[in-house]
Design a protein around this motif. Structure first.
Motif, PDB file in Angstrom:
ATOM      1  N   ALA A 161       0.832  -1.208   0.000  1.00  0.00           N
ATOM      2  CA  ALA A 161       0.000   0.000   0.000  1.00  0.00           C
ATOM      3  C   ALA A 161       0.865   1.255   0.000  1.00  0.00           C
ATOM      4  CB  ALA A 161      -0.920  -0.006   1.223  1.00  0.00           C
ATOM      5  N   ARG A 162       2.002   1.204   0.696  1.00  0.00           N
ATOM      6  CA  ARG A 162       2.906   2.369   0.685  1.00  0.00           C
ATOM      7  C   ARG A 162       3.477   2.577  -0.714  1.00  0.00           C
ATOM      8  NH1 ARG A 162       4.541   0.045   5.628  1.00  0.00           N
ATOM      9  NH2 ARG A 162       6.431  -0.834   4.706  1.00  0.00           N
ATOM     10  N   ALA A 163       3.848   1.489  -1.377  1.00  0.00           N
ATOM     11  CA  ALA A 163       4.403   1.609  -2.726  1.00  0.00           C
ATOM     12  C   ALA A 163       3.367   2.152  -3.707  1.00  0.00           C
ATOM     13  CB  ALA A 163       4.914   0.255  -3.203  1.00  0.00           C
ATOM     14  N   ALA A 164       2.100   1.793  -3.486  1.00  0.00           N
ATOM     15  CA  ALA A 164       1.040   2.276  -4.373  1.00  0.00           C
ATOM     16  C   ALA A 164       0.636   3.702  -4.052  1.00  0.00           C
ATOM     17  CB  ALA A 164      -0.178   1.352  -4.269  1.00  0.00           C
ATOM     18  N   GLY A 165       1.083   4.233  -2.918  1.00  0.00           N
ATOM     19  CA  GLY A 165       0.757   5.601  -2.547  1.00  0.00           C
ATOM     20  C   GLY A 165      -0.693   5.797  -2.180  1.00  0.00           C
ATOM     21  N   ARG A 166      -1.344   4.732  -1.687  1.00  0.00           N
ATOM     22  CA  ARG A 166      -2.772   4.826  -1.388  1.00  0.00           C
ATOM     23  C   ARG A 166      -3.060   5.552  -0.080  1.00  0.00           C
ATOM     24  NH1 ARG A 166      -2.842  -0.654  -3.492  1.00  0.00           N
ATOM     25  NH2 ARG A 166      -2.776  -1.498  -1.385  1.00  0.00           N
ATOM     26  N   ALA A 167      -2.224   5.335   0.946  1.00  0.00           N
ATOM     27  CA  ALA A 167      -2.490   5.923   2.256  1.00  0.00           C
ATOM     28  C   ALA A 167      -1.906   7.330   2.324  1.00  0.00           C
ATOM     29  CB  ALA A 167      -1.896   5.056   3.361  1.00  0.00           C
ATOM     30  N   VAL A 168      -2.714   8.267   2.752  1.00  0.00           N
ATOM     31  CA  VAL A 168      -2.279   9.661   2.832  1.00  0.00           C
ATOM     32  C   VAL A 168      -1.634   9.958   4.179  1.00  0.00           C
ATOM     33  CG1 VAL A 168      -3.032  12.067   2.760  1.00  0.00           C
ATOM     34  CG2 VAL A 168      -4.080  10.377   1.229  1.00  0.00           C
ATOM     35  N   TYR A 169      -2.255   9.488   5.249  1.00  0.00           N
ATOM     36  CA  TYR A 169      -1.789   9.824   6.587  1.00  0.00           C
ATOM     37  C   TYR A 169      -0.909   8.710   7.146  1.00  0.00           C
ATOM     38  CZ  TYR A 169      -5.530  13.207   6.089  1.00  0.00           C
ATOM     39  OH  TYR A 169      -6.338  14.212   5.625  1.00  0.00           O
ATOM     40  N   PRO A 170       0.308   9.039   7.564  1.00  0.00           N
ATOM     41  CA  PRO A 170       1.215   8.011   8.076  1.00  0.00           C
ATOM     42  C   PRO A 170       0.875   7.611   9.505  1.00  0.00           C
ATOM     43  CG  PRO A 170       2.272  10.157   8.193  1.00  0.00           C
ATOM     44  CD  PRO A 170       0.941  10.371   7.521  1.00  0.00           C
ATOM     45  N   ASP A 171       1.255   6.383   9.863  1.00  0.00           N
ATOM     46  CA  ASP A 171       1.128   5.920  11.244  1.00  0.00           C
ATOM     47  C   ASP A 171       2.378   6.257  12.048  1.00  0.00           C
ATOM     48  OD1 ASP A 171      -1.483   4.318  11.191  1.00  0.00           O
ATOM     49  OD2 ASP A 171      -0.396   3.477   9.490  1.00  0.00           O
ATOM     50  N   PHE A 172       3.504   6.393  11.347  1.00  0.00           N
ATOM     51  CA  PHE A 172       4.766   6.792  11.978  1.00  0.00           C
ATOM     52  C   PHE A 172       5.288   8.036  11.267  1.00  0.00           C
ATOM     53  CE2 PHE A 172       4.575   2.293  13.076  1.00  0.00           C
ATOM     54  CZ  PHE A 172       4.957   2.306  14.398  1.00  0.00           C
ATOM     55  N   LEU A 173       5.670   9.012  12.045  1.00  0.00           N
ATOM     56  CA  LEU A 173       6.203  10.255  11.493  1.00  0.00           C
ATOM     57  C   LEU A 173       7.722  10.233  11.598  1.00  0.00           C
ATOM     58  CD1 LEU A 173       5.548  13.047  10.301  1.00  0.00           C
ATOM     59  CD2 LEU A 173       5.542  13.934  12.645  1.00  0.00           C
ATOM     60  N   PHE A 174       8.378   9.942  10.478  1.00  0.00           N
ATOM     61  CA  PHE A 174       9.837   9.919  10.431  1.00  0.00           C
ATOM     62  C   PHE A 174      10.364  11.342  10.262  1.00  0.00           C
ATOM     63  CE2 PHE A 174       8.634   5.647   9.201  1.00  0.00           C
ATOM     64  CZ  PHE A 174       9.594   4.857   9.824  1.00  0.00           C
TER      65      PHE A 174
END
Length: 245
Positions: A161-174
């Motif tokens: 899902a990260r590679a597809a860019g589907r999720a806008v809001y992260p669960d971890f803020l790097f």
């Protein structure tokens, strides 16, 4: 006529996809579709966890002591053809198999941790300080790998899902997500980043430079810190008593 309409719809969909990709080209890599990451680092980490499990004393292992490590290796081999970065976009095999693999490693290490802690509380474990420290170190290191797998598998829906860019809001803020000027535009979190988060959380018992944003991320980090603290506290206390005695 139907074929012409279908062809027109396909061309329009393709055009929309190209326009969307063009609009997102200026976004950082962690927010737009990418090729994803190689799974070699994850493979090495799981094999390391399997090796640590096999090195544990038999009394601290799930019996038969070869069962869970064998299942982990078999599952890893079964998933290997899907380990190409793009494979995760088109199949649920990698997602389900990755979660199952993380669950197996968690079960094996959790079982060993419970047996170790129970033995320390009852006084039946830890007569030899050196052996105790080695066993505890193996369980602790495996615990770091286990939680790194969970963070990696769950953040923004998992690696596919990260590679597809589907999720806008992260669960971890790097940190790289907060300062574009100090980060390469092609940067996106990989397994090594989640392994670092897991290691620092296990040693500091709290987040360091990467902040959990979602509730599940906070609860997972709290669980890891609690397990790490309890294990280290009991092992260190027992080891001190042995050396003093």
């Amino acid at each position: 006529m139907n074929e012409e309409v279908r062809g027109l719809h396909e061309r329009l969909a393709r055009l929309e996809e190209l326009l969307t990709a063009q609009d997102r080209r200026g976004e950082p890599a962690w927010r737009r579709p990418t090729d994803g990451e190689s799974r070699w680092a994850v493979t090495a980490a799981v094999l390391g966890a399997v090796a640590l499990q096999l090195l544990l004393p038999g009394r601290l292992a799930f019996h038969p002591d070869w069962l869970l490590p064998a299942l982990e290796v078999l599952l890893l081999v079964a998933l290997f053809p899907a380990f190409h970065p793009r494979a995760g976009r088109t199949t649920a095999l990698l997602r389900g198999g990755g979660l199952a693999l993380a669950a197996l490693v968690s079960l094996a290490n959790g079982w060993s941790a419970v047996l170790l802690i129970r033995g320390l509380v009852r006084g039946t474990e830890g007569n030899d300080a050196g052996a105790l420290l080695m066993a505890a170190a193996g369980i602790w290191l495996t615990n770091v790998i286990v939680f790194a797998l969970w963070y990696w598998e769950w953040d923004r829906g998992g690696p596919a899902a990260r590679a597809a860019g589907r999720a806008v809001y992260p669960d971890f803020l790097f940190p790289q997500m907060q300062s574009r000027d100090m980060t390469h535009p092609d940067w996106e979190p990989a397994f090594a980043d989640y392994l670092y988060v897991s290691f620092t959380n296990a040693t500091a018992f709290s987040p360091t430079d990467t902040m959990p944003l979602s509730r599940w991320a906070k609860l997972l980090m709290a669980s890891q810190a609690s397990v790490s603290f309890l294990t280290l506290a009991l092992v260190v206390a027992r080891s001190v008593n042995i050396f003093r005695g």
